[in-house]
Design an enzyme around this catalytic site. Structure first.
Site, PDB file in Angstrom:
ATOM      1  N   GLU A  99      -7.307 -20.261 -17.232  1.00  0.00           N
ATOM      2  CA  GLU A  99      -7.870 -20.890 -16.033  1.00  0.00           C
ATOM      3  C   GLU A  99      -9.044 -21.697 -16.562  1.00  0.00           C
ATOM      4  O   GLU A  99     -10.091 -21.146 -16.891  1.00  0.00           O
ATOM      5  CB  GLU A  99      -8.350 -19.860 -15.010  1.00  0.00           C
ATOM      6  CG  GLU A  99      -8.657 -20.548 -13.682  1.00  0.00           C
ATOM      7  CD  GLU A  99      -9.722 -19.869 -12.833  1.00  0.00           C
ATOM      8  OE1 GLU A  99      -9.746 -20.098 -11.624  1.00  0.00           O
ATOM      9  OE2 GLU A  99     -10.561 -19.117 -13.374  1.00  0.00           O
ATOM     10  N   ASP A 131       0.847  -1.188   0.000  1.00  0.00           N
ATOM     11  CA  ASP A 131       0.000   0.000   0.000  1.00  0.00           C
ATOM     12  C   ASP A 131       0.888   1.245   0.000  1.00  0.00           C
ATOM     13  O   ASP A 131       1.443   1.606   1.036  1.00  0.00           O
ATOM     14  CB  ASP A 131      -0.895  -0.060   1.252  1.00  0.00           C
ATOM     15  CG  ASP A 131      -1.743   1.195   1.425  1.00  0.00           C
ATOM     16  OD1 ASP A 131      -1.881   1.966   0.453  1.00  0.00           O
ATOM     17  OD2 ASP A 131      -2.270   1.381   2.542  1.00  0.00           O
ATOM     18  N   ASP A 139      -5.027 -10.050 -15.923  1.00  0.00           N
ATOM     19  CA  ASP A 139      -6.124 -10.997 -15.789  1.00  0.00           C
ATOM     20  C   ASP A 139      -7.229 -10.613 -16.765  1.00  0.00           C
ATOM     21  O   ASP A 139      -7.620  -9.445 -16.819  1.00  0.00           O
ATOM     22  CB  ASP A 139      -6.670 -10.915 -14.350  1.00  0.00           C
ATOM     23  CG  ASP A 139      -6.890 -12.270 -13.752  1.00  0.00           C
ATOM     24  OD1 ASP A 139      -7.672 -13.036 -14.335  1.00  0.00           O
ATOM     25  OD2 ASP A 139      -6.295 -12.562 -12.691  1.00  0.00           O
ATOM     26  N   HIS A 186      -4.603 -17.033  -5.438  1.00  0.00           N
ATOM     27  CA  HIS A 186      -5.494 -16.215  -4.602  1.00  0.00           C
ATOM     28  C   HIS A 186      -6.817 -16.913  -4.293  1.00  0.00           C
ATOM     29  O   HIS A 186      -7.648 -16.340  -3.587  1.00  0.00           O
ATOM     30  CB  HIS A 186      -5.764 -14.890  -5.319  1.00  0.00           C
ATOM     31  CG  HIS A 186      -6.502 -15.100  -6.600  1.00  0.00           C
ATOM     32  ND1 HIS A 186      -5.925 -15.741  -7.684  1.00  0.00           N
ATOM     33  CD2 HIS A 186      -7.766 -14.808  -6.975  1.00  0.00           C
ATOM     34  CE1 HIS A 186      -6.818 -15.829  -8.652  1.00  0.00           C
ATOM     35  NE2 HIS A 186      -7.945 -15.276  -8.250  1.00  0.00           N
ATOM     36  N   ASP A 187      -7.032 -18.112  -4.831  1.00  0.00           N
ATOM     37  CA  ASP A 187      -8.264 -18.864  -4.550  1.00  0.00           C
ATOM     38  C   ASP A 187      -8.006 -20.055  -3.640  1.00  0.00           C
ATOM     39  O   ASP A 187      -8.929 -20.809  -3.321  1.00  0.00           O
ATOM     40  CB  ASP A 187      -8.875 -19.402  -5.855  1.00  0.00           C
ATOM     41  CG  ASP A 187      -9.375 -18.293  -6.757  1.00  0.00           C
ATOM     42  OD1 ASP A 187      -9.768 -17.228  -6.236  1.00  0.00           O
ATOM     43  OD2 ASP A 187      -9.370 -18.498  -7.983  1.00  0.00           O
ATOM     44  N   ASP A 211      -3.766   3.966   2.535  1.00  0.00           N
ATOM     45  CA  ASP A 211      -5.221   3.951   2.737  1.00  0.00           C
ATOM     46  C   ASP A 211      -5.700   2.555   3.128  1.00  0.00           C
ATOM     47  O   ASP A 211      -6.901   2.288   3.173  1.00  0.00           O
ATOM     48  CB  ASP A 211      -5.969   4.454   1.490  1.00  0.00           C
ATOM     49  CG  ASP A 211      -5.727   3.572   0.279  1.00  0.00           C
ATOM     50  OD1 ASP A 211      -4.917   2.631   0.375  1.00  0.00           O
ATOM     51  OD2 ASP A 211      -6.344   3.818  -0.778  1.00  0.00           O
ATOM     52  N   ASP A 217      -9.517 -15.839 -17.042  1.00  0.00           N
ATOM     53  CA  ASP A 217     -10.332 -16.258 -15.908  1.00  0.00           C
ATOM     54  C   ASP A 217     -11.511 -17.140 -16.322  1.00  0.00           C
ATOM     55  O   ASP A 217     -12.216 -16.827 -17.297  1.00  0.00           O
ATOM     56  CB  ASP A 217     -10.871 -14.983 -15.234  1.00  0.00           C
ATOM     57  CG  ASP A 217     -11.658 -15.261 -13.972  1.00  0.00           C
ATOM     58  OD1 ASP A 217     -11.033 -15.628 -12.972  1.00  0.00           O
ATOM     59  OD2 ASP A 217     -12.897 -15.113 -13.993  1.00  0.00           O
ATOM     60  N   ASP A 239      -1.752  -1.206  -3.973  1.00  0.00           N
ATOM     61  CA  ASP A 239      -2.012  -0.464  -5.205  1.00  0.00           C
ATOM     62  C   ASP A 239      -0.890  -0.655  -6.226  1.00  0.00           C
ATOM     63  O   ASP A 239       0.111  -1.319  -5.946  1.00  0.00           O
ATOM     64  CB  ASP A 239      -2.212   1.026  -4.872  1.00  0.00           C
ATOM     65  CG  ASP A 239      -1.202   1.507  -3.858  1.00  0.00           C
ATOM     66  OD1 ASP A 239      -0.001   1.360  -4.129  1.00  0.00           O
ATOM     67  OD2 ASP A 239      -1.602   1.972  -2.753  1.00  0.00           O
ATOM     68  N   ASN A 251       0.083   4.464  -0.495  1.00  0.00           N
ATOM     69  CA  ASN A 251      -0.449   5.746   0.000  1.00  0.00           C
ATOM     70  C   ASN A 251      -1.204   5.602   1.327  1.00  0.00           C
ATOM     71  O   ASN A 251      -1.948   6.487   1.716  1.00  0.00           O
ATOM     72  CB  ASN A 251      -1.346   6.404  -1.063  1.00  0.00           C
ATOM     73  CG  ASN A 251      -2.549   5.530  -1.397  1.00  0.00           C
ATOM     74  OD1 ASN A 251      -2.599   4.364  -0.978  1.00  0.00           O
ATOM     75  ND2 ASN A 251      -3.504   6.069  -2.121  1.00  0.00           N
TER      76      ASN A 251
HETATM   77  C1  NOJ Z   1     -11.672 -17.385 -10.756  1.00  0.00           C
HETATM   78  C2  NOJ Z   1     -10.885 -16.372  -9.990  1.00  0.00           C
HETATM   79  O1  NOJ Z   1      -9.592 -16.825  -9.789  1.00  0.00           O
HETATM   80  C3  NOJ Z   1     -11.656 -16.114  -8.719  1.00  0.00           C
HETATM   81  O2  NOJ Z   1     -10.924 -15.358  -7.785  1.00  0.00           O
HETATM   82  C4  NOJ Z   1     -12.957 -15.462  -9.081  1.00  0.00           C
HETATM   83  O3  NOJ Z   1     -13.745 -15.343  -7.915  1.00  0.00           O
HETATM   84  C5  NOJ Z   1     -13.736 -16.279 -10.115  1.00  0.00           C
HETATM   85  N1  NOJ Z   1     -12.905 -16.806 -11.150  1.00  0.00           N
HETATM   86  C6  NOJ Z   1     -14.783 -15.426 -10.759  1.00  0.00           C
HETATM   87  O4  NOJ Z   1     -14.198 -14.496 -11.623  1.00  0.00           O
HETATM   88 CA    CA Z   2      -3.291   2.286  -1.330  1.00  0.00          CA
END
Ligand code: NOJ
Ligand code: CA
Length: 575
Positions: A271, A35, A112, A344-345, A39, A214, A43, A37
């Site tokens: 993906e 981050d 993405d 991230h999932d 907040d 995605d 970013d 700045n």
């Molecule tokens: C897969 C992404 O990796 C996930 O984070 C997202 O919630 C779903 N697709 C919907 O876009």
């Molecule tokens: Ca920020």
């Protein structure tokens, strides 16, 4: 050494070296990286400011999760303007600056591409919703209900029906595979498809190196939209049955590739959940839709279905091994892989794959790193994985942000679990586990931000697990990852480790071992994936990497310590 699997190893798919095979990718979740700045939200400038760190680690390409204009219901996977930048992440000028600064350091950037759905706040959807005669109605999927109920019984990935009632219109619904604020785009409409291709090409013209695409296997739905036998206590059936990787998707994906990616020197990483190994040739073969796709088979080994976390499995190392080998063989037979341990999932890998908490430490992090990093394909490292970051334990559902965590909590209780059990499932599997602020240092907010209220609470172990500390310790997880990158990309074993054939090695049920072979050069990768010592015969050679300071030779082989991992150059005399 006798290799029981070797005779069955399929023919390797060979083609000329292509630039993206040499990359080591680092995935950034911008909201949680740095981050700049204060907040409380990571970013784009924050990424630019941390390029020194990334360069030092040695990665060559970044995949940045969505930075486009969005109401952020699914943290940017709900886009309301495909050519705009979300203000909390910065501006287009910030992005251009990052692109240039990264390029100067030899770091490429992929973005993405989220085109199965948009946000409901996209102007296209707003026009479609408010005016039934608008041309944009056909950009989305609207259908009449059946007997005052939604058109069918499909369950969305984030829970509840895939259909949302249109306000002010009788018996009319729109379709969403994910959240109701993520309406699906109608790929059956050629005008919509052309809009998407123009947008993709606009970004490629800007100089990005490609896209991670995605949820792309969801773009084709069975056009009968028929009911499916329910598979849960809610009376619904997962959208996956008739809305994922369905017949006819081939035409869309072929056209997408032809109209966009193929025109550029870019990389496309799909993906593509739900693709079977029999279909890999279509997806990543010579004329495949993508250059590589992620394989989720072993990422979801701990749950029966990736999206319903209460269906936990009692997986064993042997199964993990079999799944990795099967996956590698399918990739090798057909094309190229996008290998990963985390994203991230997913929860953090040490918490998922290492059952004994005693080894959810540097040793465990390095063991898992070794296991995945030398597989055949391009490695993807998720932010914080190179430090051995771990899952959190939250005491209340109120501490979660992720939309699917909230849904899984409810679904678990609907299936008869107590709230305590439901919370445990969510703690184990929540996508928030990997979205906590990156741990830069030991300060109160882990150096992520000077704001004391970051958008998501820190894990809490940053006093002992953080980048600053690890950069001062030669034997840290950070330096181990750096060494792995050097070995793969800059050592004399580069060709073997990037292009070499993948060959499984037959071992006991707790050791996963494989070889990478080119001509007379063989590199062996050996990992003992349990909390007790294990023996392996017939392995010897020069040690290139070891997550312990020693190695014990015994009998005709090696005694591996708990979670010991080795990379060796195989003795030429020891066949
Ligand atoms: C897969 C992404 O990796 C996930 O984070 C997202 O919630 C779903 N697709 C919907 O876009
Ligand atoms: Ca920020």
């Amino acid at each position: 050494m006798e290799n029981a699997f070797q005779k069955d190893t399929p023919k390797i798919f060979m083609e000329k070296p292509i630039w993206w095979k040499d990359e080591v990718v680092y995935q950034i979740y911008p909201k949680s990286f740095y981050d700049s700045n204060n907040d409380g939200i990571g970013d784009i400038k924050g990424i630019t400011q941390k390029l020194d760190y990334l360069e030092k680690l040695g990665i060559t390409m970044l995949w940045i999760c969505p930075i486009f204009t969005s109401p952020m219901v699914d943290n940017g996977y709900d886009i309301s303007d495909y050519k705009g930048i979300q203000p909390e992440f910065g501006t287009m000028a910030d992005f251009d600056e990052l692109l240039t600064a990264a390029k100067k350091r030899g770091i490429k950037i992929i973005l993405d591409l989220v085109v199965n759905h948009s946000s409901d706040e996209h102007v296209w959807f707003q026009s479609a919703l408010n005016d039934p005669t608008s041309k944009y109605r056909n950009y989305y999927i609207f259908k009449k209900g059946k007997n005052a109920s939604p058109p069918n019984n499909w369950r969305s990935i984030f829970g509840g029906s895939v259909w949302e009632k249109v306000p002010n219109e009788e018996n009319m619904y729109y379709f969403h595979t994910f959240d109701k604020k993520q309406p699906d785009l109608n790929w059956e409409n050629p005008i919509l498809r052309q809009e998407i291709y123009d947008m993709i090409n606009w970004w490629l013209e800007k100089g990005i190196s490609g896209f991670r695409i995605d949820s792309i296997t969801f773009i084709k739905k069975d056009q009968d939209y028929a009911d499916v036998t329910p598979d849960g206590a809610d009376g619904l059936a997962s959208v996956k049955h008739k809305g994922r990787n369905r017949p006819g998707i081939k035409d869309f994906l072929t056209e997408l590739n032809r109209e966009t990616f193929q025109k550029y020197e870019c990389v496309s990483v799909g993906e593509a959940p739900g693709v079977t190994y029999e279909e890999y040739d279509q997806y990543i073969g010579h004329n495949g839709y993508f250059n590589m796709i992620f394989d989720f088979h072993y990422a979801d080994i701990d749950v029966e279905s990736g999206s319903e976390w209460f269906r936990r499995t009692n997986w064993q190392v042997k199964e993990l091994k079999d799944q990795i080998f099967k996956s590698q063989e399918a990739i090798q037979r057909n094309g190229w892989g996008a290998n990963f341990l985390e994203n991230h999932d997913q929860p953090r890998s040490i918490s998922k794959y290492i059952n004994d908490p005693k080894y959810q430490n540097d040793i465990g992090a390095k063991a898992l790193g070794t296991l995945f990093f030398f597989l055949r394909g391009t490695p993807f490292i998720y932010q914080g994985q190179e430090l051995g970051m771990k899952n959190f334990i939250r005491e209340t559902i109120a501490d979660f942000n992720d939309v699917s965590s909230l849904d899984n909590y409810q679904r678990s209780m609907l299936e008869g679990f107590t709230s305590k059990e439901a919370l445990e499932f969510v703690n184990q599997r929540s996508r928030d586990n990997s979205r906590t602020p990156f741990q830069w240092n030991a300060s109160e907010t882990a150096g992520f931000s000077e704001s004391t209220s970051p958008w998501l609470k820190v894990v809490g172990d940053h006093k002992t697990i953080n980048a600053e500390l690890q950069m001062e310790q030669e034997d840290s997880v950070f330096y181990y990852y750096k060494k792995m990158i050097q070995l793969r990309n800059s050592s004399k074993y580069r060709d073997t480790l990037i292009y070499g054939e993948f060959v499984p090695v037959n071992t006991n049920d707790y050791i996963i071992a494989y070889e990478r072979i080119i001509d007379t050069e063989t590199i062996q990768v050996v990992i003992n994936l349990r909390n007790q010592a294990s023996f392996i015969d017939g392995i010897s050679g020069e040690i290139l990497l070891n997550n312990y300071s020693e190695i014990t030779c015994e009998r005709n082989g090696l005694k591996l310590q708990p979670y010991q991992a080795l990379v060796l150059r195989k003795d030429k005399n020891h066949e």
